[in-house]
Every structure is written in C-alpha cells, then in structure tokens.
Design a protein around this motif. Structure first.
Motif, mmCIF file in Angstrom:
data_model
loop_
_atom_site.group_PDB
_atom_site.id
_atom_site.type_symbol
_atom_site.label_atom_id
_atom_site.label_comp_id
_atom_site.label_asym_id
_atom_site.label_seq_id
_atom_site.Cartn_x
_atom_site.Cartn_y
_atom_site.Cartn_z
ATOM 1 N N LEU A 119 0.827 -1.209 0.000
ATOM 2 C CA LEU A 119 0.000 0.000 0.000
ATOM 3 C C LEU A 119 0.864 1.264 0.000
ATOM 4 O O LEU A 119 0.576 2.231 -0.712
ATOM 5 C CB LEU A 119 -0.926 -0.004 1.221
ATOM 6 C CG LEU A 119 -1.999 -1.100 1.245
ATOM 7 C CD1 LEU A 119 -2.802 -1.040 2.542
ATOM 8 C CD2 LEU A 119 -2.926 -0.986 0.037
ATOM 9 N N ILE A 120 1.937 1.259 0.817
ATOM 10 C CA ILE A 120 2.826 2.426 0.864
ATOM 11 C C ILE A 120 3.525 2.617 -0.471
ATOM 12 O O ILE A 120 3.600 3.727 -1.002
ATOM 13 C CB ILE A 120 3.860 2.267 2.002
ATOM 14 C CG1 ILE A 120 3.158 2.333 3.365
ATOM 15 C CG2 ILE A 120 4.936 3.352 1.916
ATOM 16 C CD1 ILE A 120 4.078 2.019 4.537
ATOM 17 N N TRP A 124 3.346 5.970 -4.458
ATOM 18 C CA TRP A 124 4.292 6.710 -5.310
ATOM 19 C C TRP A 124 4.765 5.927 -6.530
ATOM 20 O O TRP A 124 5.628 6.392 -7.253
ATOM 21 C CB TRP A 124 5.529 7.098 -4.488
ATOM 22 C CG TRP A 124 5.221 8.023 -3.349
ATOM 23 C CD1 TRP A 124 4.939 9.354 -3.410
ATOM 24 C CD2 TRP A 124 5.143 7.674 -1.960
ATOM 25 N NE1 TRP A 124 4.691 9.859 -2.162
ATOM 26 C CE2 TRP A 124 4.816 8.857 -1.243
ATOM 27 C CE3 TRP A 124 5.325 6.494 -1.232
ATOM 28 C CZ2 TRP A 124 4.667 8.876 0.136
ATOM 29 C CZ3 TRP A 124 5.165 6.509 0.135
ATOM 30 C CH2 TRP A 124 4.838 7.683 0.813
ATOM 31 N N VAL A 125 4.184 4.737 -6.755
ATOM 32 C CA VAL A 125 4.735 3.871 -7.798
ATOM 33 C C VAL A 125 4.653 4.511 -9.185
ATOM 34 O O VAL A 125 5.503 4.257 -10.049
ATOM 35 C CB VAL A 125 4.030 2.492 -7.781
ATOM 36 C CG1 VAL A 125 2.573 2.621 -8.224
ATOM 37 C CG2 VAL A 125 4.766 1.491 -8.645
ATOM 38 N N ILE A 134 12.215 4.651 -0.025
ATOM 39 C CA ILE A 134 12.771 5.511 1.031
ATOM 40 C C ILE A 134 11.853 5.544 2.250
ATOM 41 O O ILE A 134 12.317 5.437 3.393
ATOM 42 C CB ILE A 134 13.005 6.943 0.478
ATOM 43 C CG1 ILE A 134 14.098 6.912 -0.592
ATOM 44 C CG2 ILE A 134 13.372 7.899 1.605
ATOM 45 C CD1 ILE A 134 14.300 8.238 -1.299
ATOM 46 N N VAL A 135 10.546 5.671 2.031
ATOM 47 C CA VAL A 135 9.617 5.755 3.171
ATOM 48 C C VAL A 135 9.612 4.467 3.999
ATOM 49 O O VAL A 135 9.751 4.523 5.228
ATOM 50 C CB VAL A 135 8.195 6.120 2.678
ATOM 51 C CG1 VAL A 135 7.200 6.027 3.831
ATOM 52 C CG2 VAL A 135 8.188 7.522 2.076
ATOM 53 N N ALA A 253 -1.141 -0.072 -12.083
ATOM 54 C CA ALA A 253 -0.135 -0.558 -11.138
ATOM 55 C C ALA A 253 -0.614 -0.460 -9.694
ATOM 56 O O ALA A 253 -0.434 -1.388 -8.896
ATOM 57 C CB ALA A 253 1.167 0.231 -11.312
ATOM 58 N N LYS A 254 -1.261 0.661 -9.347
ATOM 59 C CA LYS A 254 -1.729 0.839 -7.971
ATOM 60 C C LYS A 254 -2.853 -0.137 -7.644
ATOM 61 O O LYS A 254 -2.872 -0.754 -6.572
ATOM 62 C CB LYS A 254 -2.206 2.271 -7.739
ATOM 63 C CG LYS A 254 -2.578 2.553 -6.275
ATOM 64 C CD LYS A 254 -3.026 3.987 -6.072
ATOM 65 C CE LYS A 254 -3.253 4.276 -4.590
ATOM 66 N NZ LYS A 254 -4.185 3.307 -3.957
ATOM 67 N N GLU A 255 -3.795 -0.309 -8.565
ATOM 68 C CA GLU A 255 -4.909 -1.228 -8.321
ATOM 69 C C GLU A 255 -4.392 -2.661 -8.186
ATOM 70 O O GLU A 255 -4.887 -3.432 -7.349
ATOM 71 C CB GLU A 255 -5.933 -1.142 -9.459
ATOM 72 C CG GLU A 255 -6.735 0.148 -9.499
ATOM 73 C CD GLU A 255 -5.959 1.308 -10.099
ATOM 74 O OE1 GLU A 255 -4.863 1.057 -10.635
ATOM 75 O OE2 GLU A 255 -6.423 2.460 -10.010
#
Length: 299
Positions: A119-120, A124-125, A134-135, A253-255
């Motif tokens: 999820l993180i 930003w992907v 980094i996060v 990509a996010k989904e």
C-alpha cells in the motif's frame, strides 16, 4: 525502459534472495552468540539504510544495474538478522502449551508488513517510485531504534517468571532449583517474594547450538523442506502477483498492488487458524501437511 525489463527485475529479486538465503546460515550462528537487542536493532537500521539507498537511485538518476544489485545483496544480508533474532525472543517468552497460537498471531507480522509495504509503495509507484523505498526504509530504521531501547530479551530481566520449558531446562542441571508449593517455579529456586528482597542474579545463558546439532533435532530437516516449498510459492506471489494482475487483468499498477494484498490477508487468518488447530490437536505436522495439500489446487 528496455524490452528486457522483466529479466532485470528478476535479476534484482534473485540478488536479494540468494544473499538472504546464504546470509541466513551466517546470521543464525551470530544470533545465538550476540545480544539479540543489539543484533536485531542493528540489522533493522541497516535494512532501512540499504532500502533507502535503493530508492535514492531514482533521485540521483542512477541507471547502472550493478548499483541496484549491490544494494539488494547488502539488503538481503542484513535482513537475515531479523528472523533468527525474533524467533529466539519469542521462544524465550512463551512456553510450549499455546505456542502454535502465539506463533500464528506473531507471524502475521509478515503478512501485515507485506500489505503495508504494497500500500505504501503503491502511493508513489506511478509518480516518484524512489519514495516507495525511502519511506519504508525510514519506517524500519525508526522501529529499529525503538527496538534498541525497549526490547526485553528474557522475561526474568523485568522480574517475570520464565516460561515452564525454560525452567525445566535449567532444573535439569540443578535439581534443587525447583521451588516448594509456596512460590512459582523460577530459575533461582526462590519464591517471588524472596526474590524481590534478594539481589538479582543474571539468568544462565543457554549454550549456543551448532549447525549440525540443529540438523539432528527431530523434525528440523522435514520442516525446513516444508518451509522451502511454502516460501517458493509465497515469494512467487509476493514478487510477481502485481505484475501478473497487470498483464492478465489489465489493471493499473496501484490497483494491482492493492488487489495483491488479499493474498496476505489470507496469510494472517490462516496462520492464526493453523496455530489454534495445532495447539488443540497437538498435530503440528498434520496441520501443516493438510493446509499445504489444500493450497496446491488453489495455486
């Protein structure tokens, strides 16, 4: 952006996993002999550093494959400090009676971490993928610092009675260490009231086991092979499921990353369920076998 990007992704994954596999042998040896708090905390901080370095390659505009491979190898090596250390800590705190449930709940951290990581990273992907590394790197480094200040390796370090199996191991060496009915079992052989008035003696450190000695423990080889093939499936899903969903279902990509987390939701529920069953029945190997057989047609 080349046509062989899938092969390059595979090379990066392999660099991490080969280093992780080799480092696990070394890490277990050191983990048995070093203070777990320092060892685990140091590994977490270094894991954060190398994860962040991978993401910084985006902002530093690095397009050299070897940079990312070297960072992945280093990351794989330092991350091996985690598993042996935390298993040892959990073993110090809990007896055998409900260990299946305890390990099932505790081991859900793997799936929780995978879910949060996906999820993180998904945030930003598509914009600045460097932050996807980094996060999480900052998060694990911060948790390593918290671990350094607050991890308690042994229950007796904070005045708690050790688990029964730990007491029995110690009393085998000192038959007089078993207390009377007036107080709980303890390493010192005193009741809790007596111990509160006496100076605290350091707990006797268990002797570190050799590699061959560990292999001779009944069940170690069989469960190692079992875990080998279970990990083969789980890492295939962990690394390739989002890409598979993108190519087959044509999601973004996010989904695809969000949908892939459902695999780990099942991991959380299944781990706790398996722990409960194994505690209730006493058949840990049988529980493991049945669940893996059922998993095969699902895959």
């Amino acid at each position: 952006d080349g046509d062989n990007y899938k092969e390059l992704f595979g090379a990066l994954d392999n660099a991490f996993l080969v280093a992780y596999a080799i480092g696990m042998f070394i890490s277990g040896i050191f983990g048995e002999r070093l203070p777990l708090r320092y060892y685990l905390s140091g590994g977490m901080v270094l894991s954060g550093l190398f994860t962040a370095l991978f993401g910084l390659g985006y902002f530093w505009d690095i397009h050299v494959l070897w940079y990312f491979i070297v960072v992945q190898v280093c990351n794989g090596l330092v991350q091996t400090t985690g598993w042996p250390s935390v298993v040892a800590c959990v073993g110090n705190w809990f007896g055998k009676g409900k260990r299946g449930l305890i390990m099932g709940i505790w081991n859900s951290h793997t799936s929780v971490g995978n879910i949060l990581g996906s999820l993180i990273a998904g945030v930003w992907v598509s914009s600045a993928w460097g932050l996807s590394f980094i996060v999480p790197g900052i998060v694990i480094a911060a948790m390593g610092i918290i671990c350094f200040f607050f991890l308690v390796e042994y229950p007796e370090d904070v005045g708690c009675s050790p688990p029964l199996h730990h007491v029995m191991t110690t009393t085998e060496k000192d038959p007089e260490a078993v207390t009377s009915n007036e107080g709980p079992l303890s390493i010192s052989g005193q009741s809790s009231a007596d111990r509160s008035d006496s100076p605290k003696e350091p707990a006797e450190e268990p002797e570190a086991i050799s590699f061959l000695g560990a292999l001779r423990i009944p069940g170690v080889v069989e469960f190692s092979l079992c875990l080998l093939f279970a990990k083969l499936v789980s890492y295939t899903f962990l690394y390739w499921l989002p890409l598979y969903i993108v190519n087959v279902a044509h999601f973004g990509a996010k989904e695809a990353g969000d949908l892939s987390t459902l695999f780990d939701v099942g991991g959380i529920l299944g781990g706790i369920f398996a722990g409960l069953i194994s505690d209730y029945t006493g058949g840990r190997a049988t529980t493991c076998c049945v669940m893996l057989v059922v998993a095969a047609p699902m895959v």
